[in-house]
Motif scaffolding. Structure first.
Motif, PDB file in Angstrom:
ATOM      1  N   ALA A   1       0.783  -1.277  -0.082  1.00 31.15           N
ATOM      2  CA  ALA A   1       0.042  -0.001  -0.003  1.00 31.15           C
ATOM      3  C   ALA A   1       0.833   1.360  -0.068  1.00 31.15           C
ATOM      4  O   ALA A   1       0.488   2.220  -0.522  1.00 31.15           O
ATOM      5  CB  ALA A   1      -0.822  -0.200   1.139  1.00 31.15           C
TER       6      ALA A   1
ATOM      7  N   LEU B   1      -4.225   7.435  -5.420  1.00 31.16           N
ATOM      8  CA  LEU B   1      -4.865   5.962  -4.678  1.00 31.16           C
ATOM      9  C   LEU B   1      -3.948   5.614  -3.544  1.00 31.16           C
ATOM     10  O   LEU B   1      -4.312   4.621  -2.968  1.00 31.16           O
ATOM     11  CB  LEU B   1      -4.175   4.917  -5.820  1.00 31.16           C
ATOM     12  CG  LEU B   1      -4.968   5.115  -7.265  1.00 31.16           C
ATOM     13  CD1 LEU B   1      -4.443   3.801  -8.031  1.00 31.16           C
ATOM     14  CD2 LEU B   1      -6.490   5.098  -7.180  1.00 31.16           C
TER      15      LEU B   1
ATOM     16  N   CYS C   1      -6.497   5.364  -0.302  1.00 27.87           N
ATOM     17  CA  CYS C   1      -7.413   4.069  -0.254  1.00 27.87           C
ATOM     18  C   CYS C   1      -6.640   2.903  -0.237  1.00 27.87           C
ATOM     19  O   CYS C   1      -6.987   1.995   0.299  1.00 27.87           O
ATOM     20  CB  CYS C   1      -8.328   4.050  -1.776  1.00 27.87           C
ATOM     21  SG  CYS C   1      -7.279   4.140  -3.306  1.00 27.87           S
ATOM     22  N   ALA C   2      -5.257   2.880  -0.643  1.00 32.12           N
ATOM     23  CA  ALA C   2      -4.384   1.736  -0.730  1.00 32.12           C
ATOM     24  C   ALA C   2      -4.171   1.583   0.935  1.00 32.12           C
ATOM     25  O   ALA C   2      -4.338   0.525   1.566  1.00 32.12           O
ATOM     26  CB  ALA C   2      -3.379   1.868  -1.443  1.00 32.12           C
TER      27      ALA C   2
ATOM     28  N   LEU D   1      -7.260   0.392   2.637  1.00 35.96           N
ATOM     29  CA  LEU D   1      -7.591  -0.947   2.631  1.00 35.96           C
ATOM     30  C   LEU D   1      -6.503  -1.837   3.510  1.00 35.96           C
ATOM     31  O   LEU D   1      -7.052  -2.721   4.412  1.00 35.96           O
ATOM     32  CB  LEU D   1      -7.440  -1.341   0.989  1.00 35.96           C
ATOM     33  CG  LEU D   1      -7.533  -2.839   0.797  1.00 35.96           C
ATOM     34  CD1 LEU D   1      -8.992  -3.377   1.425  1.00 35.96           C
ATOM     35  CD2 LEU D   1      -7.407  -3.068  -0.847  1.00 35.96           C
TER      36      LEU D   1
ATOM     37  N   VAL E   1      -4.066  -5.989  -3.052  1.00 40.36           N
ATOM     38  CA  VAL E   1      -3.114  -5.005  -2.822  1.00 40.36           C
ATOM     39  C   VAL E   1      -1.858  -5.167  -3.342  1.00 40.36           C
ATOM     40  O   VAL E   1      -1.015  -4.416  -3.904  1.00 40.36           O
ATOM     41  CB  VAL E   1      -2.835  -4.615  -1.074  1.00 40.36           C
ATOM     42  CG1 VAL E   1      -2.059  -3.551  -0.784  1.00 40.36           C
ATOM     43  CG2 VAL E   1      -4.302  -4.355  -0.689  1.00 40.36           C
TER      44      VAL E   1
ATOM     45  N   ALA F   1      -2.019  -4.662  -6.667  1.00 39.58           N
ATOM     46  CA  ALA F   1      -1.928  -3.121  -7.033  1.00 39.58           C
ATOM     47  C   ALA F   1      -0.766  -2.707  -7.187  1.00 39.58           C
ATOM     48  O   ALA F   1      -0.324  -1.897  -8.071  1.00 39.58           O
ATOM     49  CB  ALA F   1      -2.886  -2.365  -6.074  1.00 39.58           C
TER      50      ALA F   1
ATOM     51  N   CYS G   1      -4.315  -0.964 -11.356  1.00 39.77           N
ATOM     52  CA  CYS G   1      -3.975  -0.705  -9.837  1.00 39.77           C
ATOM     53  C   CYS G   1      -5.266  -0.231  -9.247  1.00 39.77           C
ATOM     54  O   CYS G   1      -5.541  -1.036  -8.243  1.00 39.77           O
ATOM     55  CB  CYS G   1      -2.759   0.264  -9.912  1.00 39.77           C
ATOM     56  SG  CYS G   1      -2.465   0.637  -8.277  1.00 39.77           S
ATOM     57  N   ARG G   2      -6.140   0.585  -9.941  1.00 37.73           N
ATOM     58  CA  ARG G   2      -7.233   1.071  -9.254  1.00 37.73           C
ATOM     59  C   ARG G   2      -8.187  -0.025  -9.345  1.00 37.73           C
ATOM     60  O   ARG G   2      -8.982  -0.263  -8.255  1.00 37.73           O
ATOM     61  CB  ARG G   2      -8.016   2.155 -10.282  1.00 37.73           C
ATOM     62  CG  ARG G   2      -9.064   2.610  -9.519  1.00 37.73           C
ATOM     63  CD  ARG G   2      -9.696   3.836 -10.595  1.00 37.73           C
ATOM     64  NE  ARG G   2      -8.988   5.072 -10.501  1.00 37.73           N
ATOM     65  CZ  ARG G   2      -8.199   5.696 -11.448  1.00 37.73           C
ATOM     66  NH1 ARG G   2      -8.199   4.814 -12.561  1.00 37.73           N
ATOM     67  NH2 ARG G   2      -7.261   6.350 -11.225  1.00 37.73           N
TER      68      ARG G   2
ATOM     69  N   LEU H   1      -7.360  -2.432  -6.318  1.00 39.02           N
ATOM     70  CA  LEU H   1      -7.846  -1.929  -5.052  1.00 39.02           C
ATOM     71  C   LEU H   1      -9.279  -1.865  -4.787  1.00 39.02           C
ATOM     72  O   LEU H   1      -9.862  -2.274  -3.716  1.00 39.02           O
ATOM     73  CB  LEU H   1      -7.624  -0.562  -4.841  1.00 39.02           C
ATOM     74  CG  LEU H   1      -5.869  -0.174  -4.632  1.00 39.02           C
ATOM     75  CD1 LEU H   1      -5.350   1.227  -4.937  1.00 39.02           C
ATOM     76  CD2 LEU H   1      -5.217  -0.928  -3.529  1.00 39.02           C
ATOM     77  N   LYS H   2     -10.116  -1.625  -5.811  1.00 33.00           N
ATOM     78  CA  LYS H   2     -11.444  -1.847  -5.671  1.00 33.00           C
ATOM     79  C   LYS H   2     -11.930  -3.440  -5.570  1.00 33.00           C
ATOM     80  O   LYS H   2     -12.794  -3.654  -4.688  1.00 33.00           O
ATOM     81  CB  LYS H   2     -12.345  -1.511  -7.113  1.00 33.00           C
ATOM     82  CG  LYS H   2     -12.362   0.123  -7.212  1.00 33.00           C
ATOM     83  CD  LYS H   2     -13.099   0.592  -8.663  1.00 33.00           C
ATOM     84  CE  LYS H   2     -13.232   2.114  -8.726  1.00 33.00           C
ATOM     85  NZ  LYS H   2     -13.792   2.363 -10.057  1.00 33.00           N
TER      86      LYS H   2
ATOM     87  N   ILE I   1     -12.530   4.648  -3.711  1.00 35.65           N
ATOM     88  CA  ILE I   1     -11.622   4.479  -4.898  1.00 35.65           C
ATOM     89  C   ILE I   1     -11.871   5.521  -5.656  1.00 35.65           C
ATOM     90  O   ILE I   1     -12.631   5.375  -6.380  1.00 35.65           O
ATOM     91  CB  ILE I   1     -11.472   3.120  -5.194  1.00 35.65           C
ATOM     92  CG1 ILE I   1     -11.816   1.959  -4.067  1.00 35.65           C
ATOM     93  CG2 ILE I   1     -10.242   2.871  -6.184  1.00 35.65           C
ATOM     94  CD1 ILE I   1     -10.432   1.766  -3.284  1.00 35.65           C
TER      95      ILE I   1
END
Length: 199
Positions: free
Chosen positions: A39, A49, A52-53, A56, A158, A161, A176-177, A180-181, A198
């Motif tokens: 992350a 990002l 959000c990373a 998560l 992760v 990502a 990558c996005r 994470l989603k 995200i």
């Protein structure tokens, strides 16, 4: 010949039940540490990002889950499994460890989803992999398999990502996005109150 994704599930089950004793151990703390370092790396490369990373990875660390310990590949890709007549050869066993074998299924599912996003395989094939992974998990990996699979899929997401962030290309930010989603959605099944935005 290369194995198809559904065939891989049967081969993985054999690996997970083998009598080999791996020299490495990858437990819950290992996956949490990997998620947190991944992350941070995502945030360095893709600043939009970052929040959000890190969020998560934080939710992953707070989610209580009891992992199994069996031989596991821990870096599964379709190209790491080669079928020849009646034998199966596993390649790239540097990450082979005593760990939760559902990490292999989670990573296989995610890699198929990623491949479908960029047109390497069809969406129908990716859905078939996801369906096969869920069925195999419930059938072969214990009563708590669904929760372990969801948590490990978030961990794997992760890591993927970070992989896409570190390998620049026309689809790297999008993948990558998406990773994470997908991780946030998977963890949301275990922690319904969890909300990770995200961008």
């Amino acid at each position: 010949a290369r194995a198809g994704p559904i065939s891989v599930l049967h081969a993985l089950k054999d690996l997970h039940e083998c009598a080999l004793v791996p020299r490495l151990r990858k437990d819950r703390a290992h996956f949490i540490n990997r998620a947190q370092s991944a992350a941070r790396r995502v945030g360095e490369i893709e600043p939009r990002l970052a929040d959000c990373a890190v969020a998560l990875a934080g939710h992953i660390a707070r989610c209580e889950v009891q992992l199994a310990e069996k031989p596991a590949h821990c870096d599964i890709k379709l190209e790491h499994i080669v079928f020849s007549q009646q034998t199966v050869t596993f390649l790239d066993l540097d990450s082979f460890a005593l760990s939760d074998p559902l990490f292999d299924l989670a990573m296989l599912d995610l890699r198929a989803m990623m491949a479908a996003r960029i047109g390497e395989i069809s969406k129908a094939a990716s859905r078939a992999v996801s369906k096969g992974v869920r069925a195999a998990a419930l059938l072969n990996y214990g009563a708590d398999a669904a929760s372990r699979l969801a948590w490990l899929k978030a961990c794997a997401a992760v890591q993927l990502a970070r992989h896409h962030a570190q390998n620049p290309g026309p689809n790297s930010t999008r993948l990558c996005r998406f990773a994470l989603k997908t991780g946030a959605k998977s963890l949301g099944a275990l922690m319904p109150a969890t909300t990770i935005a995200i961008p």
